[in-house]
Design an enzyme around this catalytic site. Structure first.
Site, PDB file in Angstrom:
ATOM      1  N   ASP A   1       0.827  -1.217   0.000  1.00 12.40           N
ATOM      2  CA  ASP A   1       0.000   0.000   0.000  1.00 12.40           C
ATOM      3  C   ASP A   1       0.860   1.266   0.000  1.00 12.40           C
ATOM      4  OD1 ASP A   1      -1.968  -1.853   0.375  1.00 12.40           O
ATOM      5  OD2 ASP A   1      -2.857  -0.887   2.136  1.00 12.40           O
TER       6      ASP A   1
ATOM      7  N   HIS B   1       3.866  -2.057   3.215  1.00 13.49           N
ATOM      8  CA  HIS B   1       3.930  -0.730   2.596  1.00 13.49           C
ATOM      9  C   HIS B   1       5.280  -0.588   1.905  1.00 13.49           C
ATOM     10  CE1 HIS B   1       0.928  -0.400   5.787  1.00 13.49           C
ATOM     11  NE2 HIS B   1       0.357   0.522   5.040  1.00 13.49           N
TER      12      HIS B   1
END
Ligand SMILES: [Zn+2]
Length: 473
Positions: free
Chosen positions: A298, A442
């Protein structure tokens, strides 16, 4: 039994004589060592007028050793901190002694004495917990007409190990974190200089990681500080100046075990627990029992995304990237590369808000702008969205349904944003792995990207393969 007792008696009588004798011998020895020490230190290291004594300090667990010299040539008063850790004491006393030796040399070389040269060295403790100790040593020297000098030495120690804790330990070597703290420090200096109406200076030349490596913790564990003496970093005309950076302003960069142990690091808001997906937008369920896993990344694209793509290729792994729309056009080529190398692209909103807090129109805008940016870069429109913070409600899900899109949450949160530590991230991912697992990471953190080879090789050994969300079922 009887015989043994009889035999034992003379022995205990002997001990009765020997033990007091040993005690006497031992005390005499100690006394002798004490005297030797006294005369030794007086003869070799100190002028005859040096006096010293010990006293409790106002700080818990710390005593002070006072050393004074008072004669026609010099007036000296030094207070050394004596902590419970020998290593800490040694480092501080060596540092003070070095400064004092230089002063003594100056005194020895001086020829004219209108009045004695003075040296005053004292210390302050700014943070004193069971784990951490921050100490500032202040040095003031006045050498007759020459500029009086004010200097500082300061450290934060790990109280258990006695090691100095540097900025790199606090930021766990993250460049991003060190940059953030340096820029906060520069802002703070600029403010002070402005308030004092001193001329502006270029701090980029002066403030770097080395300059800030030693720091103290102040304000009940809530600030980092650098108490600079005169002319230590800034030109002498700027005088003394303490740089202060509130931890709350950089806490995002200090989410690591060392910093948490030694100071008060507020935790960033937890992502909300994943709500149950609505029937219209099912999260792919591990129905097949196949040993497949979906790695999801993400908040990108970011500076480490291209490197991540190479790693994934090396292991023949496919992954899913939930992109932030506003970052897409600036990095269109890496976005195209994600698509070209067989990974899946997903929508992670335009500006990363909590979608349920927005109006319907705003929610629609967050989704559509991002879809459009990804379509422009790659020609492909995403069919999946990962809501920022996992936050969705009926309105969000309805907007997705209207667009034939699904909300995709996760089953394993590596919490990689909190622990910027590749090993921790890898072990969380591996521990959470199940057939059909969706692992959240991430790729904007270098530590997360660096964890990927470890994750891929460990799970490959367990027979897993890595697929996109689309291929999970
Ligand atoms: Zn996010």
């Amino acid at each position: 039994m009887r015989i043994q007792r009889k035999k034992a008696k003379p022995k205990s009588k002997k001990l009765f004589i020997i033990i007091p004798f040993l005690i006497l011998l031992f005390s005499a020895g100690l006394f002798g060592i004490y005297f030797l020490n006294q005369s030794h230190s007086r003869q070799t290291t100190a002028p005859s007028d040096e006096k010293y004594y010990f006293a409790d300090s106002k700080y818990s667990g710390i005593r002070s050793k006072f050393v004074t010299r008072d004669n026609k040539r010099e007036k000296v008063s030094i207070e050394y901190p004596i902590t419970e850790n020998e290593k800490i004491n040694r480092l501080i006393s060596e540092s003070i002694d070095k400064i004092d030796r230089d002063f003594q040399n100056t005194v020895l070389l001086a020829t004219v004495f209108d009045k004695p040269m003075t040296e005053t060295i004292g210390y302050q403790v700014t943070h004193n917990t069971s784990e951490a100790l921050s100490i500032v040593v202040n040095i003031k020297q006045d050498m007759n007409g020459a500029h009086p000098a004010s200097m500082t030495q300061f450290w934060t120690f790990d109280k258990k190990s006695g090691e100095v804790v540097g900025l790199a330990d606090f930021t766990e070597q993250s460049d991003e974190a060190a940059e953030a703290i340096m820029s906060a420090a520069k802002d703070n200096i600029s403010q002070t200089i402005k308030q004092r109406q001193q001329p502006e200076i270029d701090l980029n030349e002066i403030i770097n990681k080395e300059a800030l490596s030693n720091f103290i913790i102040t304000n009940n564990g809530n600030s980092l500080a650098w108490p600079l003496g005169q002319a230590s970093l800034l030109p002498s005309s700027y005088g003394e100046l303490t740089i202060t950076v509130p931890i709350s302003s950089v806490s995002k960069y200090l989410q690591n075990p060392t910093a948490r142990k030694l100071a008060n690091i507020p935790k960033p808001p937890e992502p909300k627990p994943a709500p149950a997906p609505a029937p219209a937008a099912p999260t792919p369920a591990p129905t097949t029992g196949n040993k497949v896993i979906a790695l999801t990344f993400d908040d990108g694209p970011g500076p480490y995304t291209a490197h991540l793509l190479d790693i994934l290729d090396q292991y023949g792994a496919k992954a899913t990237f939930f992109l932030i729309g506003s970052k897409v056009s600036g990095q269109a080529s890496v976005v195209r590369s994600i698509q070209a190398r067989g990974h899946q692209l997903g929508n992670h909103s335009w500006s990363h808000p909590e979608l349920p807090k927005l109006s319907v129109d705003q929610i629609a805008g967050e989704i559509d702008r991002t879809n459009e940016a990804i379509r422009q870069a790659t020609g492909v429109k995403p069919s999946i969205l990962r809501p920022p913070y996992g936050a969705v409600n009926g309105v969000v899900l309805e907007q997705l349904r209207l667009r034939n899109m699904s909300s995709i949450l996760w089953s394993v949160d590596t919490r990689d944003w909190a622990d910027r530590n590749s090993q921790i991230v890898c072990s969380r991912a591996v521990a959470g792995a199940r057939p059909g697992a969706v692992i959240l990471m991430h790729d904007i953190h270098q530590t997360s990207v660096n964890a990927v080879p470890c994750i891929l090789s460990s799970l490959k050994q367990q027979g897993y393969s890595f697929v996109t969300i689309q291929r999970l079922n």
